[in-house]
Motif scaffolding. Structure first.
Motif, PDB file in Angstrom:
ATOM      1  N   ASP A  70      14.734  -3.141  60.614  1.00  0.00           N
ATOM      2  CA  ASP A  70      14.162  -4.352  60.032  1.00  0.00           C
ATOM      3  C   ASP A  70      13.133  -3.511  59.481  1.00  0.00           C
ATOM      4  OD1 ASP A  70      12.755  -7.634  59.747  1.00  0.00           O
ATOM      5  OD2 ASP A  70      11.542  -6.803  60.183  1.00  0.00           O
ATOM      6  N   PHE A  71      13.473  -3.605  58.257  1.00  0.00           N
ATOM      7  CA  PHE A  71      12.457  -2.660  57.318  1.00  0.00           C
ATOM      8  C   PHE A  71      10.656  -3.808  57.249  1.00  0.00           C
ATOM      9  CE2 PHE A  71       9.800  -3.561  52.910  1.00  0.00           C
ATOM     10  CZ  PHE A  71       9.727  -2.072  53.001  1.00  0.00           C
ATOM     11  N   ALA A  72      10.510  -4.436  57.194  1.00  0.00           N
ATOM     12  CA  ALA A  72       9.086  -5.403  56.978  1.00  0.00           C
ATOM     13  C   ALA A  72       8.117  -5.652  58.916  1.00  0.00           C
ATOM     14  CB  ALA A  72       9.166  -7.184  57.395  1.00  0.00           C
ATOM     15  N   LEU A  73       9.321  -5.233  59.663  1.00  0.00           N
ATOM     16  CA  LEU A  73       8.900  -4.979  60.739  1.00  0.00           C
ATOM     17  C   LEU A  73       8.284  -3.498  60.681  1.00  0.00           C
ATOM     18  CD1 LEU A  73       7.549  -6.190  63.401  1.00  0.00           C
ATOM     19  CD2 LEU A  73       9.805  -5.648  64.738  1.00  0.00           C
ATOM     20  N   VAL A  74       9.225  -2.504  60.412  1.00  0.00           N
ATOM     21  CA  VAL A  74       8.477  -1.531  60.954  1.00  0.00           C
ATOM     22  C   VAL A  74       7.896  -1.025  59.802  1.00  0.00           C
ATOM     23  CG1 VAL A  74       9.769   1.501  61.028  1.00  0.00           C
ATOM     24  CG2 VAL A  74      11.338  -0.784  61.409  1.00  0.00           C
ATOM     25  N   GLN A  75       7.903  -1.046  58.329  1.00  0.00           N
ATOM     26  CA  GLN A  75       6.513  -0.909  58.193  1.00  0.00           C
ATOM     27  C   GLN A  75       5.193  -1.531  58.020  1.00  0.00           C
ATOM     28  OE1 GLN A  75       5.506   0.104  54.769  1.00  0.00           O
ATOM     29  NE2 GLN A  75       4.420  -1.886  54.005  1.00  0.00           N
ATOM     30  N   GLU A  76       5.134  -2.361  58.735  1.00  0.00           N
ATOM     31  CA  GLU A  76       4.065  -3.199  59.564  1.00  0.00           C
ATOM     32  C   GLU A  76       3.577  -2.454  60.188  1.00  0.00           C
ATOM     33  OE1 GLU A  76       1.449  -6.461  59.763  1.00  0.00           O
ATOM     34  OE2 GLU A  76       2.738  -6.130  57.842  1.00  0.00           O
ATOM     35  N   LEU A  77       4.036  -2.086  61.390  1.00  0.00           N
ATOM     36  CA  LEU A  77       3.554  -1.051  62.452  1.00  0.00           C
ATOM     37  C   LEU A  77       2.873   0.270  61.623  1.00  0.00           C
ATOM     38  CD1 LEU A  77       3.777   0.101  64.966  1.00  0.00           C
ATOM     39  CD2 LEU A  77       5.437   0.502  64.788  1.00  0.00           C
ATOM     40  N   GLY A  78       4.046   0.806  60.983  1.00  0.00           N
ATOM     41  CA  GLY A  78       3.328   2.179  59.790  1.00  0.00           C
ATOM     42  C   GLY A  78       2.030   2.081  59.367  1.00  0.00           C
ATOM     43  N   ALA A 134       8.151   7.017  57.581  1.00  0.00           N
ATOM     44  CA  ALA A 134       9.006   7.510  56.803  1.00  0.00           C
ATOM     45  C   ALA A 134      10.376   6.223  56.936  1.00  0.00           C
ATOM     46  CB  ALA A 134       9.485   8.844  57.766  1.00  0.00           C
ATOM     47  N   ALA A 135      10.590   5.258  58.387  1.00  0.00           N
ATOM     48  CA  ALA A 135      11.767   4.898  58.963  1.00  0.00           C
ATOM     49  C   ALA A 135      11.753   3.819  57.880  1.00  0.00           C
ATOM     50  CB  ALA A 135      11.670   4.688  60.604  1.00  0.00           C
ATOM     51  N   ALA A 136      11.138   3.176  57.684  1.00  0.00           N
ATOM     52  CA  ALA A 136      10.971   2.367  56.660  1.00  0.00           C
ATOM     53  C   ALA A 136      11.485   2.428  55.515  1.00  0.00           C
ATOM     54  CB  ALA A 136       9.514   1.592  56.630  1.00  0.00           C
ATOM     55  N   LEU A 137      10.377   3.691  54.946  1.00  0.00           N
ATOM     56  CA  LEU A 137      11.878   4.732  53.558  1.00  0.00           C
ATOM     57  C   LEU A 137      13.057   4.238  53.690  1.00  0.00           C
ATOM     58  CD1 LEU A 137      10.595   4.956  50.535  1.00  0.00           C
ATOM     59  CD2 LEU A 137      10.356   7.173  51.480  1.00  0.00           C
ATOM     60  N   ALA A 138      13.659   5.113  54.541  1.00  0.00           N
ATOM     61  CA  ALA A 138      14.565   4.833  55.060  1.00  0.00           C
ATOM     62  C   ALA A 138      15.806   3.618  55.161  1.00  0.00           C
ATOM     63  CB  ALA A 138      14.839   6.149  56.371  1.00  0.00           C
ATOM     64  N   LEU A 139      14.856   2.782  55.807  1.00  0.00           N
ATOM     65  CA  LEU A 139      15.873   1.426  55.449  1.00  0.00           C
ATOM     66  C   LEU A 139      15.571   0.834  53.760  1.00  0.00           C
ATOM     67  CD1 LEU A 139      14.257   0.145  58.506  1.00  0.00           C
ATOM     68  CD2 LEU A 139      16.100   0.499  57.966  1.00  0.00           C
ATOM     69  N   ARG A 140      14.535   1.679  53.567  1.00  0.00           N
ATOM     70  CA  ARG A 140      14.330   0.870  51.962  1.00  0.00           C
ATOM     71  C   ARG A 140      13.833   2.194  50.342  1.00  0.00           C
ATOM     72  NH1 ARG A 140      11.810  -5.303  51.238  1.00  0.00           N
ATOM     73  NH2 ARG A 140      14.010  -5.538  52.496  1.00  0.00           N
ATOM     74  N   PRO A 141      14.746   2.859  50.779  1.00  0.00           N
ATOM     75  CA  PRO A 141      13.871   4.304  49.373  1.00  0.00           C
ATOM     76  C   PRO A 141      14.142   3.721  48.746  1.00  0.00           C
ATOM     77  CG  PRO A 141      15.967   4.605  50.034  1.00  0.00           C
ATOM     78  CD  PRO A 141      16.677   2.954  51.120  1.00  0.00           C
ATOM     79  N   GLY A 142      12.780   3.947  48.250  1.00  0.00           N
ATOM     80  CA  GLY A 142      11.712   4.101  46.825  1.00  0.00           C
ATOM     81  C   GLY A 142      11.141   2.925  47.406  1.00  0.00           C
ATOM     82  N   SER A 143      11.155   2.292  48.182  1.00  0.00           N
ATOM     83  CA  SER A 143       9.565   0.884  48.063  1.00  0.00           C
ATOM     84  C   SER A 143       8.383   1.769  47.664  1.00  0.00           C
ATOM     85  CB  SER A 143       9.879   0.489  49.433  1.00  0.00           C
ATOM     86  OG  SER A 143       8.105  -0.234  49.913  1.00  0.00           O
ATOM     87  N   PHE A 144       7.570   1.484  47.319  1.00  0.00           N
ATOM     88  CA  PHE A 144       6.503   1.761  46.397  1.00  0.00           C
ATOM     89  C   PHE A 144       4.772   1.256  46.993  1.00  0.00           C
ATOM     90  CE2 PHE A 144       8.646   0.837  42.359  1.00  0.00           C
ATOM     91  CZ  PHE A 144       8.777   2.400  41.729  1.00  0.00           C
ATOM     92  N   GLY A 145       5.154  -0.105  47.973  1.00  0.00           N
ATOM     93  CA  GLY A 145       4.407  -0.404  49.189  1.00  0.00           C
ATOM     94  C   GLY A 145       4.661   1.385  49.935  1.00  0.00           C
ATOM     95  N   VAL A 146       6.024   1.527  50.650  1.00  0.00           N
ATOM     96  CA  VAL A 146       5.887   2.160  51.565  1.00  0.00           C
ATOM     97  C   VAL A 146       5.203   3.483  51.186  1.00  0.00           C
ATOM     98  CG1 VAL A 146       7.296   3.510  53.311  1.00  0.00           C
ATOM     99  CG2 VAL A 146       7.627   1.330  53.122  1.00  0.00           C
ATOM    100  N   LEU A 147       5.779   3.868  49.916  1.00  0.00           N
ATOM    101  CA  LEU A 147       5.084   5.327  49.471  1.00  0.00           C
ATOM    102  C   LEU A 147       4.321   5.721  49.145  1.00  0.00           C
ATOM    103  CD1 LEU A 147       8.176   6.009  46.763  1.00  0.00           C
ATOM    104  CD2 LEU A 147       7.636   7.117  48.563  1.00  0.00           C
TER     105      LEU A 147
END
Length: 87
Positions: free
Chosen positions: A44-52, A68-81
């Motif tokens: 789950d992208f949102a959950l992993v991103q929230e934790l990170g 990094a795990a969130a980025l693997a789930l959704r490559p190119g996500s500006f929020g994660v970057l």
């Protein structure tokens, strides 16, 4: 045992909501909730991103791993970057 079964069936968004409600009062409990959610819903992208994102200042290395795990789930996500840049 009944509570564990309910937690196992909880949707990813429930973990995010509960952690946001807990964070102002008990940051460690909020982190535990997110970690449990990420264990039960690793894709789950949102959950992993929230934790990170929640770990950026307290535990930057852990934050990098989850982001990094969130980025693997959704490559190119500006929020994660952006969050990776802060970690």
């Amino acid at each position: 045992l009944e509570g564990e079964a309910a937690a196992a069936e909880a949707p990813p968004g429930a973990y995010i909501l509960l952690s946001r409600l807990l964070r102002p009062h008990d940051a460690r409990a909020a982190e535990r909730v997110l970690r449990q959610g990420a264990e039960r819903h690793p894709g789950d992208f949102a959950l992993v991103q929230e934790l990170g994102a929640s770990l950026i200042f307290a535990r930057p290395r852990d934050a990098e791993r989850f982001l990094a795990a969130a980025l693997a789930l959704r490559p190119g996500s500006f929020g994660v970057l952006g969050n990776l840049g802060l970690a």
